[in-house]
Design a protein around this motif. Structure first.
Motif, PDB file in Angstrom:
ATOM      1  N   GLU A 118       0.807  -1.225   0.000  1.00 37.95           N
ATOM      2  CA  GLU A 118       0.000   0.000   0.000  1.00 37.95           C
ATOM      3  C   GLU A 118       0.837   1.271   0.000  1.00 37.95           C
ATOM      4  O   GLU A 118       0.503   2.251  -0.663  1.00 37.95           O
ATOM      5  N   ILE A 121       1.668   2.502  -3.472  1.00 38.78           N
ATOM      6  CA  ILE A 121       0.614   2.859  -4.426  1.00 38.78           C
ATOM      7  C   ILE A 121       0.534   4.374  -4.602  1.00 38.78           C
ATOM      8  O   ILE A 121       0.539   5.119  -3.624  1.00 38.78           O
ATOM      9  N   ILE A 146      -6.328  -5.313  -1.449  1.00 39.98           N
ATOM     10  CA  ILE A 146      -5.669  -4.022  -1.714  1.00 39.98           C
ATOM     11  C   ILE A 146      -6.008  -3.563  -3.140  1.00 39.98           C
ATOM     12  O   ILE A 146      -6.381  -2.409  -3.373  1.00 39.98           O
ATOM     13  N   LYS A 149      -9.543  -2.332  -3.381  1.00 42.91           N
ATOM     14  CA  LYS A 149      -9.709  -1.053  -2.683  1.00 42.91           C
ATOM     15  C   LYS A 149      -9.289   0.123  -3.571  1.00 42.91           C
ATOM     16  O   LYS A 149      -9.936   1.164  -3.581  1.00 42.91           O
ATOM     17  N   TYR A 150      -8.208  -0.054  -4.330  1.00 42.59           N
ATOM     18  CA  TYR A 150      -7.690   1.037  -5.175  1.00 42.59           C
ATOM     19  C   TYR A 150      -8.096   0.898  -6.646  1.00 42.59           C
ATOM     20  O   TYR A 150      -7.718   1.719  -7.474  1.00 42.59           O
TER      21      TYR A 150
END
Ligand SMILES: *Cc1c(COP(=O)(O)O)cnc(C)c1O
Length: 381
Positions: A118, A121, A146, A149-150
């Motif tokens: 993370e 990112i 992850i 989520k992004y």
């Protein structure tokens, strides 16, 4: 006694009649690139990948390159992966003009450290490439959460993990796309170069299919700037024969790994730690030890071939100096690279050869200048 690291000829000797028949079929057909032999193998390989689509290409490297291109990745983009991998994972990112962003590995599993993704990112991050290194799956649950989520796609580098399951799911089918290699030394190897892109997404599959064949669905009508990344018919035909032996070969790899696990002196060497959510294809079986080079030298003297996968991590390779990494940036990766030794695990090795390897290692590590505290200590950098 001689213990070779690889014995790919034995795979041919076992399948000689079927492979010669396949060669005869292809050679007399006059169809040497793609065609029905490749289509048949693509279809049969979906049983290994667990995906709707499988697109045969000319190497695992091309598979990764096309998976990235199909996602529209190019200059200005960043792609997160590991430094502890075969160089192709990193180079395929660079071929697109995107920047590889390298993350350290889990100290026990040697796959991408999900706690460190993370922080890497940025708005430019366009994909994550976990590598199922040595045949054990990366921690896909955490990676997918992850990624979701992004909103970042995931390309699984399954080049070493034919047949590996993660939570019962076939690797290659968990992310957006998966990439396999059939380099001769892989668990399923061609008699030359070959690879495969797999996915459940029909539009990505169509794009990869076009890109591998000059960007044209219809000959001479080039919708995209494409590549000559097609699979040879003869490799498709050979691979389809060898595919039938894959699960038998994988079972033998597992048997050998279990002999190593139970009999190696675990006070002296660190054996692989299994992620309970993953099976292991044991493309590579390695141990970790403080004085790796000495152990390797002594084993060579005894006729036992070993390997190092890999001695120099990508971020410290000469060709990637320009990325700006320096020694100490990925401490777990760097330490692991200096301490790992891959033992022979080819499925054609017999029990005598494995027992001789085990006895030799146990004898060498107890007679020479090895640090016996090493195996108990875990990496905490
Ligand atoms: C072998 C390998 C590749 C590249 O595959 P090729 O078929 O050799 O081009 C990519 N990633 C990993 C992890 C590999 O082991």
């Amino acid at each position: 006694m001689k213990v070779p690291f690889l014995n790919v000829q034995a795979q041919y000797n076992e399948n000689k009649i079927a492979m010669l028949a396949a060669a005869e079929r292809v050679l007399s057909s006059g169809c040497y690139v793609l065609g029905k032999e490749v289509e048949k193998f693509e279809k049969n390989f979906t049983e290994v990948s667990g995906t709707e689509y499988a697109i045969g290409v000319n190497s695992g490297t091309s598979a990764l390159h096309l998976a990235l291109l199909a996602l529209g990745i190019g200059p200005g983009d960043e792609v997160i992966t590991v430094s502890h991998t075969f160089i192709a994972t990193v180079s395929s990112i660079q071929y697109t003009g995107a920047t590889p962003v390298l993350v350290d590995i889990h100290p026990d599993y040697y796959t991408i450290d999900v706690r460190k993704i993370e922080e890497k990112i940025t708005p430019r991050t366009k994909a994550i490439i976990p590598v199922h290194l040595y045949g054990m799956a990366a921690e896909m649950d955490a990676i997918m959460s992850i990624a979701n989520k992004y909103g970042i796609p995931v390309i699984e580098d399954a080049a070493q993990a034919h047949g590996t399951l993660y939570n019962g799911k076939k690797v290659g089918s968990i992310g957006t796309l998966g990439c396999y290699s059939f380099y001769p030394g892989k668990n399923l190897g061609a008699c030359g170069e070959a690879g495969m892109v797999v996915t459940d997404d029909s539009s990505l599959a169509a794009k990869v299919r076009k890109l591998r064949d000059w960007g044209a669905e219809k000959k001479y009508y080039h919708d995209l700037v494409g590549y000559n990344y097609r699979m040879d018919a003869i490799q498709g035909a050979f691979l389809d024969v060898k595919l039938r032996s894959l699960s038998k070969w994988d079972s033998r790899r597992k048997e050998i790994a279990e002999m190593y696990n139970s009999q190696l002196d675990k006070n002296m060497v660190v054996i692989p730690k299994l992620n309970p959510q993953s099976t292991h294809a044991y493309h590579v079986y390695n141990v970790r030890i403080s004085n790796r080079d000495l152990l390797q030298k002594k084993l060579t003297e005894k006729g036992i071939a070993t390997g190092i996968h890999y001695p120099i991590p990508a971020h410290l390779q000469k060709c990637y100096h320009f990325l700006g990494y320096k020694v100490g940036d990925l401490p777990v990766t760097e330490r692991v690279c200096g301490e790992i030794l891959s033992l022979p695990i080819c499925p054609y090795l017999n029990d005598n050869q494995i027992n001789y390897t085990i006895e030799s290692i146990n004898e060498i590590v107890n007679k020479n200048e090895f640090n016996n505290l090493h195996a108990q200590e875990s990496i905490t950098v």
